[in-house]
Design an enzyme around this catalytic site. Structure first.
Site, short mmCIF file in Angstrom:
data_model
loop_
_atom_site.label_atom_id
_atom_site.label_comp_id
_atom_site.label_asym_id
_atom_site.label_seq_id
_atom_site.Cartn_x
_atom_site.Cartn_y
_atom_site.Cartn_z
CE LYS A 1 -5.79 1.70 -1.01
NZ LYS A 1 -6.02 1.88 0.54
NE ARG B 1 -5.54 9.46 2.54
CZ ARG B 1 -4.50 9.64 2.59
NH1 ARG B 1 -3.69 10.75 2.43
NH2 ARG B 1 -3.55 8.66 2.72
CE LYS C 1 -3.83 2.10 2.85
NZ LYS C 1 -4.64 1.78 3.78
#
Ligand code: PBG
Ligand code: ZN
Length: 307
Positions: A232, A189, A179
């Site tokens: 990711k 977010r 990640k």
């Protein structure tokens, strides 16, 4: 000659779940994506015929220092899982297991007073215990996969152990292994209202300039018992995906994140034929690189297109 074809079963569709009733609120940073209360989540899944697997994110109003709303037996996600499982017997449910939507400071970990005055430090023990509690509460509600995303060393092993001890041996783990600290998370977010109130996540998410760390994290998570590992974001990290696929036997998922979604939305600019071509081209690149599963906010559309 080898050609790569997307399949319906490759696709995992994320959903954002909020409290309340009859809520379907557009997310400003992600056009076409909504905050759903559980009742409307069920309606939306029903209308998305053919959808096989979802990934749930909780958008919590209750936030505190211990992230306790994340593991409440009748919390948002726990309720959502139960409702989905009651309604759709064959739908697979993956749940994000993290603290950032539930902590008052918005970090993915529990913090404590550090040695240096006025500086907070990570409470590793409390963080791991909390992640395990969340995972078990999701498993108890019926989750098929739990997906720890706090990037805390040892999280997969601790969760595997807790699940086994509580009788959830068949609940699987999707590890957010590689990640990266990415600017492509921006729209998410905002969707989750989970930007850290101070500092950032670069100290625990991986440095995009480094390849070895990503592969090492994947290897660690496999050793700790991950059933599925993840890279990711996807598009800007296809090399990592490709290398990981060559190196490991464990299936790999690519998370095509919020910024990748909005990038295509903006480029297509409302032209749905163009959007379809863009999405399929981007997702096919992930298949080519080695993704066994793809998490995409275009999930419902892709399922429709694949017929
Ligand atoms: C945090 C988390 C993030 C995403 C999923 N879980 C990123 C972050 O804010 O650090 C990003 C997903 C996306 O951008 O679509 N645990
Ligand atoms: Zn987090």
């Amino acid at each position: 000659m080898r050609t790569f074809k997307l399949k319906k079963k490759d696709i995992i569709t994320p959903y954002f779940v909020v409290g309340g009733k009859d809520v379907k609120r557009p997310i400003r940073s992600m056009p076409g994506i909504y905050h759903f209360s559980v009742d409307n989540l069920i309606k939306d899944i029903r209308s998305a015929r053919g959808i096989e697997e979802v990934l749930l994110f909780g958008v919590s109003k209750t936030k505190n220092d211990t992230a306790s709303a994340a593991y409440h037996e009748f919390g948002l996600i726990q309720k959502a899982i139960r409702a989905i499982k009651k309604e759709f017997k064959n739908l697979k449910v993956v749940t994000d297991v993290c603290l950032c939507a539930y902590t008052s400071h918005g970090h993915c970990r529990i913090l404590k007073k550090g040695k240096q005055k006025a500086k907070l430090a990570v409470d590793k023990k409390a963080t791991l215990e909390t992640l395990a509690k969340i995972a078990v509460s999701h498993a108890r509600a019926g989750a098929d996969f739990v997906a720890p995303s706090a990037v805390m060393d040892g999280q997969v092993a601790v969760i595997r152990h807790a699940l086994d001890c509580e009788g959830f041996k068949s609940t699987k783990i999707l590890a957010y292994s590689a990640k990266y600290a990415s600017n492509f998370y921006g729209p998410f977010r905002e969707a989750l209202n989970s930007s850290p109130k101070f500092g950032d996540r670069t100290s625990y998410q991986l440095d995009p300039r480094n390849t070895d760390r990503g592969l090492a994290k994947i290897e660690e998570d496999i050793k700790e018992g991950a059933d599925l590992v993840m890279v990711k974001p996807a598009l800007a990290y296809l090399d990592i995906l490709y290398k990981a696929k060559k190196k490991f036997k464990t299936p790999i998922a690519a998370f095509s994140v919020s910024g990748e979604y909005t990038m295509i939305k903006k480029l297509a600019d409302g032209d749905s034929a163009k959007e379809k071509e863009l999405v399929l081209e981007a997702l096919t690149s992930m298949k080519r690189a080695g993704a066994d599963r793809i998490i995409t906010y275009f999930g419902k559309e892709v399922i429709k297109w694949l017929g």
